[in-house]
Design an enzyme around this catalytic site. Structure first.
Site, PDB file in Angstrom:
ATOM      1  N   ASN A 261      10.925  32.279  19.354  1.00  0.00           N
ATOM      2  CA  ASN A 261      10.440  33.892  19.732  1.00  0.00           C
ATOM      3  C   ASN A 261      11.429  34.846  19.524  1.00  0.00           C
ATOM      4  O   ASN A 261      12.610  34.608  19.292  1.00  0.00           O
ATOM      5  CB  ASN A 261      10.343  33.675  21.298  1.00  0.00           C
ATOM      6  CG  ASN A 261       9.101  33.090  21.786  1.00  0.00           C
ATOM      7  OD1 ASN A 261       7.999  33.110  21.628  1.00  0.00           O
ATOM      8  ND2 ASN A 261       9.611  31.835  22.467  1.00  0.00           N
ATOM      9  N   GLU A 346       9.687  24.458  29.667  1.00  0.00           N
ATOM     10  CA  GLU A 346       9.529  25.758  28.920  1.00  0.00           C
ATOM     11  C   GLU A 346      10.305  25.190  27.575  1.00  0.00           C
ATOM     12  O   GLU A 346      11.210  24.611  27.546  1.00  0.00           O
ATOM     13  CB  GLU A 346      10.647  26.646  29.469  1.00  0.00           C
ATOM     14  CG  GLU A 346      11.123  27.694  28.337  1.00  0.00           C
ATOM     15  CD  GLU A 346       9.670  28.632  28.132  1.00  0.00           C
ATOM     16  OE1 GLU A 346       9.454  28.876  26.690  1.00  0.00           O
ATOM     17  OE2 GLU A 346       8.906  29.102  28.744  1.00  0.00           O
ATOM     18  N   ASP A 371       7.304  20.968  25.133  1.00  0.00           N
ATOM     19  CA  ASP A 371       5.978  21.616  24.917  1.00  0.00           C
ATOM     20  C   ASP A 371       5.213  21.230  26.499  1.00  0.00           C
ATOM     21  O   ASP A 371       5.318  19.802  26.773  1.00  0.00           O
ATOM     22  CB  ASP A 371       5.207  20.900  23.856  1.00  0.00           C
ATOM     23  CG  ASP A 371       3.556  21.272  23.966  1.00  0.00           C
ATOM     24  OD1 ASP A 371       3.354  22.664  23.523  1.00  0.00           O
ATOM     25  OD2 ASP A 371       2.857  20.440  24.186  1.00  0.00           O
ATOM     26  N   GLY A 372       4.171  21.837  27.018  1.00  0.00           N
ATOM     27  CA  GLY A 372       3.787  21.671  28.357  1.00  0.00           C
ATOM     28  C   GLY A 372       2.854  20.177  28.245  1.00  0.00           C
ATOM     29  O   GLY A 372       2.913  19.454  28.915  1.00  0.00           O
ATOM     30  N   ASP A 389       0.961  28.664  32.648  1.00  0.00           N
ATOM     31  CA  ASP A 389       1.367  30.008  32.130  1.00  0.00           C
ATOM     32  C   ASP A 389       1.962  30.213  30.801  1.00  0.00           C
ATOM     33  O   ASP A 389       3.130  30.613  30.524  1.00  0.00           O
ATOM     34  CB  ASP A 389       2.439  30.742  33.365  1.00  0.00           C
ATOM     35  CG  ASP A 389       2.490  32.110  33.180  1.00  0.00           C
ATOM     36  OD1 ASP A 389       1.715  32.940  32.420  1.00  0.00           O
ATOM     37  OD2 ASP A 389       3.326  32.883  33.863  1.00  0.00           O
TER      38      ASP A 389
END
Length: 550
Positions: A261, A346, A371-372, A389
């Site tokens: 990111n 996260e 990873d979720g 989320d």
């Protein structure tokens, strides 16, 4: 006399290697350059890849024609140095080009804005240098054939180009972008191209000067070479200064990059904000005194009471997409009389670090860098609340949108557990991504409710196998002792509605989240840039341009 480097196989191989590495590095860095403004969605990545391939194809054709016309490869290295200089300035003009193109299309186009903005931005920023780099392989092969090169040399050139592409893929992703940033990545590879060309051109001029005494040519080349090196060096210094200046702006605490990111943290008054997309979204908000920040963060906390925390006295909570931990931190702070055990996931470790440093995230919160969905597939625990989320403002990870994913979530909930899901791309249009996610979730859970914070704002989805979980919450909300929630929960109770399933299903094999996000993306961009359109209508394009430059 011919330049000795022209017959040096090692130098030609190095040229092919650096060229291949630069192409992939430019492609990857471009994705990161665009991400803060247009997201890093599959759509954006696809458009970038398409522009890269088109530019390289045209470059292949032009390179073949140039090599037929010119028997010397000196002209190729002149073109490469131009490419290197262009690449070096891309990070400095990038955000202005993207902003200008965004405004231009927002004024005149109403559909598929993300695609159009990405295409034109890429055509301006990366297509020219990539077109030149596309000329390298056919030129070197054509020259080698003219020198009666063997298949071994030609195969070696192709292999070095591929090897360079591999390095150009891994180096920016795992090293340069996470540790020194996108800006430096462009400058480094631009400088490599400049250096490669300078070595050849200086050698060529020195060689010619020895034979014809043309000192003037040698001096010109030396000046040009020094100028090019100076440009590259100043680019590095300028890049550093820009990062320092941005970080020194009033309110800006962090401007950085990670492997995943663009990271932007800023403070306004008593509130700290975190964003990975400076044009469209805020991912985390935290007030200095822990007061509720407003928005979906406040309403999502109701999930604790929907899961009967006041009766159980404790909750086990899982957060998928923790970011800097707003939900988890507020939950622990505002429910001090209950035992709240929070596990958070996260994928970006740097974001977690920002949470601890700037967003008051509790050290007791267990944060897993993962990873979720991958975490869920391995985890054996049950939770009272699972907060999903993980969706950005204009894109959603498809693996966390499907029937298979929501089935995993349900399997990890207790019998009366509650899933709360935040959807950033809330659109009223039929078949939108918000409708698709709500429908898909409702196909798994007995009861699904939605609460919309407004068109193009957030929408919360509450789901559970406990069919009375919302009714129980509404009936008991007035007995909740925490006054801080009273106004928020009263508003939620009035507007929460049971979801009406329209039959949309997203599966691992057919999760068309990018397509369904288009309309919401267009609406978000148009609304975001609407005031630019108002300025244009009032004072015209010239006035708008002057306004932007001022």
């Amino acid at each position: 006399m011919e330049n000795p480097l022209s017959n040096n196989k090692i130098f030609l191989f190095i040229s092919e290697f650096i060229s291949g590495a630069s192409v992939m590095a430019i492609e990857i860095a471009s994705n990161r350059l665009l991400a803060p403004y247009l997201s890093s969605s599959q759509v954006v990545l696809t458009v970038i890849t398409g522009v890269v391939l088109i530019a390289m194809s045209i470059g292949n054709i032009l390179g073949g024609r140039m090599s037929d016309k010119h028997t010397s490869i000196k002209y190729l290295y002149v073109m490469i140095i131009i490419s290197g200089l262009y690449v070096s300035i891309v990070p400095f003009i990038g955000k202005y080009v993207i902003a200008g193109v965004s405004v231009l299309f927002a004024l005149f186009v109403k559909k598929a804005l993300i695609i159009y903005i990405t295409i034109l931005s890429c055509l301006i920023l990366i297509a020219p240098p990539l077109l030149i780099l596309g000329m390298v392989t056919p030129s070197l092969i054509r020259y080698s054939l003219g020198q009666k090169a063997s298949g071994k040399i030609i195969g070696g050139l192709e292999a070095l180009n591929t090897s360079g592409s591999i390095i150009g893929t891994f180096l920016p992703t795992f090293l340069t972008i996470p540790y020194i940033g996108t800006m430096y990545t462009f400058v480094i590879f631009g400088s490599l191209l400049i250096l490669l060309s300078l070595i050849y051109l200086i050698t060529d001029m020195i060689n010619n000067s020895k034979n014809n005494g043309s000192i003037r040519k040698l001096v010109k080349t030396a000046v040009f070479s020094l100028f090019s090196v100076l440009i590259a060096s100043l680019s590095l210094v300028f890049a550093n200064n820009i990062r320092i200046n941005i970080s020194a702006e009033d309110g800006v605490l962090v401007e950085d990059e990670s492997m995943y990111n663009y990271l932007y943290v800023y403070k306004a008054g008593r509130t700290t904000y975190f964003s990975t997309n400076v044009l469209f979204s805020v991912e985390s908000v935290m007030n200095d005194d822990y007061t509720l920040p407003g928005g979906y963060y406040d309403y999502s906390l109701a999930s604790a009471y929907m899961a009967n925390v006041y009766e159980k006295g404790k909750l086990d909570v899982l957060v998928l997409g923790n970011a800097t931990g707003t939900f988890a931190t507020l939950l622990k702070h505002h429910l001090p009389d209950y035992e709240i055990n929070i596990t958070a996931v996260e994928i970006d470790e740097k974001i977690t670090e920002l949470g601890y440093k700037y967003f008051k995230m509790d050290k007791d919160i267990d944060v897993y860098t993962d990873d979720g969905r991958a975490f869920l597939s391995r985890d054996k625990n049950k939770y009272d609340v699972i907060m999903v989320d993980a969706y950005s403002s204009i894109s959603a990870p498809f693996q966390m949108t499907t029937v298979e994913f929501f089935t995993l979530v349900k399997e990890h909930l207790t019998s009366d557990g509650v899933m709360v899901m935040n959807i950033n791309m809330n659109s009223d249009k039929e078949g939108s991504i918000s409708h698709a996610l709500s429908d898909t979730a409702s196909s798994i859970f007995n009861k699904t409710y939605t609460y919309s914070l407004g068109r193009l704002s957030n929408m919360l989805v509450y789901a559970s196998d406990n069919e009375s979980f919302v009714d129980d919450f509404i009936n008991t909300k007035d007995s909740i002792n925490e006054d801080v929630f009273r106004i928020t929960f009263n508003g939620l109770a009035k507007r929460i509605t049971e979801h009406v399933d329209t039959g949309i299903r997203l599966y691992d094999t057919s999760a068309d989240v990018e397509v369904r996000s288009f309309d919401a993306c267009d609406e978000i961009i148009i609304d975001t840039l609407d005031y630019y359109r108002a300025i244009y209508e009032e004072i015209g394009f010239k006035g708008l341009l002057e306004y932007l430059l001022s």
